[in-house]
Enzyme design. Structure first.
Site, PDB file in Angstrom:
ATOM      1  N   ASP A 147       0.839  -1.138  -0.206  1.00  0.00           N
ATOM      2  CA  ASP A 147       0.008  -0.028  -0.049  1.00  0.00           C
ATOM      3  C   ASP A 147       0.882   1.229  -0.020  1.00  0.00           C
ATOM      4  OD1 ASP A 147       1.128  -0.221   2.567  1.00  0.00           O
ATOM      5  OD2 ASP A 147      -0.807   0.028   3.630  1.00  0.00           O
ATOM      6  N   GLU A 180       3.197   2.059   2.307  1.00  0.00           N
ATOM      7  CA  GLU A 180       3.737   2.432   3.695  1.00  0.00           C
ATOM      8  C   GLU A 180       5.115   1.800   3.677  1.00  0.00           C
ATOM      9  OE1 GLU A 180       1.352   1.015   6.820  1.00  0.00           O
ATOM     10  OE2 GLU A 180      -0.486   2.370   6.312  1.00  0.00           O
ATOM     11  N   ASP A 239      21.440  33.769 -10.493  1.00  0.00           N
ATOM     12  CA  ASP A 239      20.270  34.612  -9.843  1.00  0.00           C
ATOM     13  C   ASP A 239      20.861  35.501  -8.563  1.00  0.00           C
ATOM     14  OD1 ASP A 239      19.914  33.023  -7.251  1.00  0.00           O
ATOM     15  OD2 ASP A 239      18.681  31.472  -8.473  1.00  0.00           O
ATOM     16  N   LYS A 278      17.695  36.671 -13.137  1.00  0.00           N
ATOM     17  CA  LYS A 278      16.759  35.527 -13.830  1.00  0.00           C
ATOM     18  C   LYS A 278      15.119  35.925 -13.166  1.00  0.00           C
ATOM     19  CE  LYS A 278      16.276  31.378 -11.322  1.00  0.00           C
ATOM     20  NZ  LYS A 278      16.676  30.148 -10.783  1.00  0.00           N
ATOM     21  N   ASP A 299      25.495  27.338  -8.431  1.00  0.00           N
ATOM     22  CA  ASP A 299      24.175  27.489  -7.770  1.00  0.00           C
ATOM     23  C   ASP A 299      24.074  26.350  -6.717  1.00  0.00           C
ATOM     24  OD1 ASP A 299      21.558  28.280  -7.208  1.00  0.00           O
ATOM     25  OD2 ASP A 299      21.043  27.746  -9.440  1.00  0.00           O
ATOM     26  N   THR A 322      15.854  20.766 -12.787  1.00  0.00           N
ATOM     27  CA  THR A 322      15.556  20.517 -14.101  1.00  0.00           C
ATOM     28  C   THR A 322      16.658  21.041 -15.027  1.00  0.00           C
ATOM     29  OG1 THR A 322      14.673  22.776 -14.396  1.00  0.00           O
ATOM     30  CG2 THR A 322      13.011  20.837 -13.638  1.00  0.00           C
ATOM     31  N   THR A 325      17.654  26.595 -15.204  1.00  0.00           N
ATOM     32  CA  THR A 325      18.487  27.706 -14.987  1.00  0.00           C
ATOM     33  C   THR A 325      19.880  27.885 -15.565  1.00  0.00           C
ATOM     34  OG1 THR A 325      17.075  27.999 -12.871  1.00  0.00           O
ATOM     35  CG2 THR A 325      19.130  29.114 -12.814  1.00  0.00           C
TER      36      THR A 325
HETATM   37  C1  R5P Z   1      16.782  28.371  -6.898  1.00  0.00           C
HETATM   38  O1  R5P Z   1      16.317  29.524  -6.262  1.00  0.00           O
HETATM   39  C2  R5P Z   1      17.693  27.480  -6.782  1.00  0.00           C
HETATM   40  O2  R5P Z   1      18.816  28.089  -6.171  1.00  0.00           O
HETATM   41  C3  R5P Z   1      18.174  27.115  -8.050  1.00  0.00           C
HETATM   42  O3  R5P Z   1      18.355  27.977  -9.017  1.00  0.00           O
HETATM   43  C4  R5P Z   1      16.827  26.178  -8.676  1.00  0.00           C
HETATM   44  O4  R5P Z   1      16.376  25.349  -7.701  1.00  0.00           O
HETATM   45  C5  R5P Z   1      17.420  25.570  -9.862  1.00  0.00           C
HETATM   46  O5  R5P Z   1      16.245  24.916 -10.660  1.00  0.00           O
HETATM   47  P1  R5P Z   1      16.118  24.366 -11.963  1.00  0.00           P
HETATM   48  O6  R5P Z   1      17.449  23.402 -12.271  1.00  0.00           O
HETATM   49  O7  R5P Z   1      14.901  23.592 -12.046  1.00  0.00           O
HETATM   50  O8  R5P Z   1      16.171  25.511 -12.986  1.00  0.00           O
END
Ligand code: R5P
Length: 326
Positions: free
Chosen positions: A38, A40, A168, A191, A217, A222, A225
């Protein structure tokens, strides 16, 4: 009576836990973790931990809800087995990006998760690069939030003509610290996310033309960014682009995004296990395991951590890098 140390690995990153265990020369205590039909989770610690200081090594990485629940259940089992002290070594802290209410009627899930972990019976947290430092304050137990950057920077030490780029504004402090280690200038990408998950670069502040660029970063998820930033830097005349992130979440289209020819190399740490099908030849993984082993020793012995952290920084930079005042 001397306290005993026990190492336990959850299922989220057993390779990392094994490396930590090898570095310490302490075998992992066996646990049985299984999922019922299930959905768990069940966890059973297979040796006595009565009176021990137990270190549970387990990132709350994807699938985040399952790994988080597994951590809570393991801790509950340890608490009920009379462990004296439980330190959760959570190399990647999932839900860390939901750290504030950005709009009305939103949760602060990072705080909720912190409360759950604490309530389960954890006495101390060790983690790397929380999305924001303030998450430490969501816990009422000690949190050692270590920085992976000095170790991630090692493969970059010989690069010349480098600009460190933050994708960013929120990452400017992290970029400044790497720039200091590499003795390099920084650039900042403005960004925006006009639609959920879709990243748009509005402007680049700083000199990138004719420079090798290292984009740093905390998380590559994904990869939107990073790929978006790399393409923009290329468009503005940058040379080789290396991307560098502590946590390789690599969800959804990450492999396709990181395969973008604008990106020459991807440096990540091993806080999260990367499944084979998500690997690319250009992904280089640096290990935080021996550093983690040193941290565990310090915590167990009750030694100050500053010595290790400073030692690592100095070893990495060889340029007289010292901790920046907060
Ligand atoms: C966001 O503020 C984080 O520092 C990363 O820039 C973000 O999580 C990256 O996400 P992704 O690879 O999906 O663009």
């Amino acid at each position: 009576m001397t306290e005993k140390i026990t190492l336990i690995s959850g299922s989220a990153n057993q390779a990392f836990a094994k490396k930590v265990s090898d570095a310490l020369g302490i075998p992992l205590t066996p646990v049985e973790v299984k999922r019922f039909n299930d959905g768990e989770t069940y966890a059973h610690v297979l040796k006595s931990v009565r009176g021990h200081h137990v270190f549970v090594i387990h990132p709350t990485s994807p699938p985040v809800n399952d790994t988080l629940m597994e951590l809570l259940i393991l801790v509950d089992a340890l608490k009920r087995a009379s462990a004296k002290e439980i330190t959760a070594v959570i190399p990647y802290f999932g839900y860390g990006r939901q750290d504030r209410k950005a709009t009305s009627r939103e949760p602060i899930t990072a705080k909720l998760v912190a409360s759950l972990i604490e309530r389960a019976g954890v006495h101390r947290i060790v983690t790397f690069d929380l999305h924001v430092d303030q998450i430490q304050g969501f816990f009422d137990i000690p949190v050692d939030n270590l920085e992976a950057m000095p170790i991630l920077a090692r493969p970059l030490a010989k690069l010349k003509g480098v600009t460190v780029v933050t994708p960013d504004a929120g990452g400017a402090k992290r970029a400044r610290r790497l720039a200091k280690v590499l003795d390099a200038p920084i650039a900042l990408i403005d960004k925006r996310r006009p639609m959920h998950g879709i990243v748009e670069t509005v402007n680049v502040i700083g000199e990138v033309k004719g420079r090798h660029c290292v984009i740093i970063d905390d998380i590559v998820d994904t990869g939107h960014t990073m790929a978006n930033a790399a393409r923009e830097l290329k468009r503005r005349g940058a040379k080789d682009i290396i991307i560098c992130a502590t946590h390789a979440v690599l969800s959804a289209q990450a492999k396709e995004n990181l395969a973008d020819k604008a990106i020459k190399e991807v440096i990540v740490s091993d806080t999260i296990a990367i499944p084979k099908e998500k690997m690319l030849p250009k992904i280089k993984m640096v290990s935080l395991a021996s550093f983690t082993a040193e941290l565990i020793t310090s915590i167990f012995e009750g030694d100050p951590m500053g010595v290790i952290v400073k030692g690592k920084h100095e070893q990495v930079s060889k340029r007289g890098y010292t901790e920046e005042a907060p």
